[in-house]
Design an enzyme around this catalytic site. Structure first.
Site, PDB file in Angstrom:
ATOM      1  N   CYS A   1      65.817   0.699 -17.578  1.00  0.00           N
ATOM      2  CA  CYS A   1      65.939   2.103 -17.217  1.00  0.00           C
ATOM      3  C   CYS A   1      66.805   2.299 -15.975  1.00  0.00           C
ATOM      4  O   CYS A   1      67.944   1.864 -15.905  1.00  0.00           O
ATOM      5  CB  CYS A   1      64.550   2.698 -17.074  1.00  0.00           C
ATOM      6  SG  CYS A   1      64.474   4.496 -17.223  1.00  0.00           S
TER       7      CYS A   1
ATOM      8  N   LYS B   1      60.485  -5.069 -13.423  1.00  0.00           N
ATOM      9  CA  LYS B   1      61.295  -3.996 -12.852  1.00  0.00           C
ATOM     10  C   LYS B   1      61.103  -3.974 -11.343  1.00  0.00           C
ATOM     11  O   LYS B   1      59.976  -3.927 -10.851  1.00  0.00           O
ATOM     12  CB  LYS B   1      60.870  -2.668 -13.473  1.00  0.00           C
ATOM     13  CG  LYS B   1      61.755  -1.485 -13.143  1.00  0.00           C
ATOM     14  CD  LYS B   1      61.317  -0.259 -13.944  1.00  0.00           C
ATOM     15  CE  LYS B   1      62.238   0.923 -13.728  1.00  0.00           C
ATOM     16  NZ  LYS B   1      61.859   2.100 -14.546  1.00  0.00           N
TER      17      LYS B   1
ATOM     18  N   GLU C   1      61.829  -0.067 -23.577  1.00  0.00           N
ATOM     19  CA  GLU C   1      61.134  -0.348 -22.318  1.00  0.00           C
ATOM     20  C   GLU C   1      59.620  -0.259 -22.500  1.00  0.00           C
ATOM     21  O   GLU C   1      59.107   0.681 -23.107  1.00  0.00           O
ATOM     22  CB  GLU C   1      61.587   0.667 -21.250  1.00  0.00           C
ATOM     23  CG  GLU C   1      60.940   0.467 -19.898  1.00  0.00           C
ATOM     24  CD  GLU C   1      61.401   1.504 -18.889  1.00  0.00           C
ATOM     25  OE1 GLU C   1      61.058   1.351 -17.705  1.00  0.00           O
ATOM     26  OE2 GLU C   1      62.101   2.462 -19.265  1.00  0.00           O
TER      27      GLU C   1
END
Length: 358
Positions: free
Chosen positions: A163, A129, A47
């Site tokens: 995540c 995200k 990430e």
């Protein structure tokens, strides 16, 4: 199985370069070369690996983050730009699909972005995200539903989440409904401790089972020297250790290789995509095992614009009296792009309907 298709995957767990602006990119390109030499055609990096995950935001109070945050701005990735060009060239050179996590800079904001490069070097997907977690909200903006997508690549249908997006079942379902075969998961690594790694493993194995897809998960790594650099206060250094579980999981929820839980390395495993059908034969969450008349997902997949241009009010389209031509019949009002009268069969203006075109 007749539809057997073998794809060799690589999950990369290496440390970023916290000091040199181009250092992490060099590490990425070297890792692509190394994984390709081992036969990998699908590669996943951690990430926001470029230039590095903002570990500082987890251990520094807001009043002390300014300098580090600005440095992250300076080194962040523009898309497209020199970084994407370099990774694109490497993917094309090796005929590999590469999933890379970056801090994307878009003018005055940073975003947690995932980039999927196809084997021909094309950028097939850039997604952000949708909800940064906890401390990350001071660093990144939010993504939108347009990025919740699955793309066709040289190795199959690929989707990605970052995540704790994996804790959003509707986000995961949006990818499942698009029939992803290979899922790229990315976590920061070297964060929170062993409990983070344990939770991560449960999450990625569950998604593999529920989605009937392969999951290739990559977590980052910090060396002891880097932990000390990020955490000058020794009491906080435990917050930047653990949390590593780089893994490759089959649709049956099995690890295809022993996960990497510490240190640097590249995990390699072969994925037989026939296992996707084998799993879905018994349990297809977006097919014969679904009940859409009872439970369904509403997904707004339109990009979220920052400027909305409301539609202009439409004119009254009611028919007008033949004997009373429109008051705005001056030719200058009906030039191209501004307005006009409907024409009859002979090309003459039809006085029954006046349309103002804007």
């Amino acid at each position: 199985m007749s539809d057997s298709r073998i794809v060799r995957a690589a999950a990369v767990q290496i440390a970023p370069d916290l000091d040199r602006p181009d250092g992490t990119l060099e590490r990425v390109l070297n890792a692509i070369d190394e994984a390709a030499a081992k036969g990998a055609r699908f590669m996943v990096f951690p990430e926001t690996f470029l230039p590095y995950y903002p570990y500082f935001s987890f251990v520094l109070p807001p009043a002390m983050q300014g300098a580090e945050h600005l440095k992250l701005y300076e080194r962040a990735v523009t898309v497209p730009g020199p970084v994407t060009q370099a990774v694109s060239a490497a993917a094309r050179r090796h005929g590999a699909v590469v999933v890379l996590g970056v801090n994307e800079r878009d003018h005055g904001s940073l975003y947690n972005a995932q980039l999927i490069f196809d084997a021909d070097g094309s950028l097939k997907l850039k997604r952000r995200k949708i909800t940064p977690t906890y401390h990350e909200r001071m660093i990144w903006g939010q993504g939108d539903g347009a990025g919740l997508d699955v793309v066709d690549t040289a190795v199959g249908r690929v989707g990605a989440l970052a995540c704790w997006e994996h804790y959003n079942p509707l986000a995961r379902y949006s990818l499942m409904a698009r029939h992803e075969e290979i899922h790229a998961a990315q976590f920061p690594g070297s964060l929170v401790g062993q409990i983070f790694a344990d939770q991560m493993e449960v999450t990625i194995r569950h998604h593999a089972l529920e989605a009937a897809c392969f999951v290739v998960n990559a977590t980052g790594w910090l060396t002891d020297a880097q932990v000390a650099q990020v955490c000058p206060d020794e009491r906080l250094r435990g917050a930047c250790r653990g949390g590593n579980c780089t893994a490759i999981v089959s649709p049956e929820g099995r690890h295809l290789a022993e996960p990497l839980r510490e240190g640097e390395g590249i995990l390699i495993a072969d994925m037989d995509l026939a296992l996707v059908t084998k799993r879905k034969r018994m349990m297809d969450s977006v097919g014969h095992y679904a009940r859409p008349e009872l439970l369904s997902l509403v997904h707004d997949d339109r990009p979220a614009p920052f400027v909305h241009r409301p539609a202009r009010p439409q004119p009254d389209l009611r028919s007008l009296d033949h004997e009373q031509p429109p008051a705005f019949d001056a030719p200058s009002l009906f030039d191209a792009g501004r307005g006009g009268l409907d024409r009859d069969a002979d090309g003459a203006p039809d006085q029954r309907v006046a349309i103002l075109r804007r």
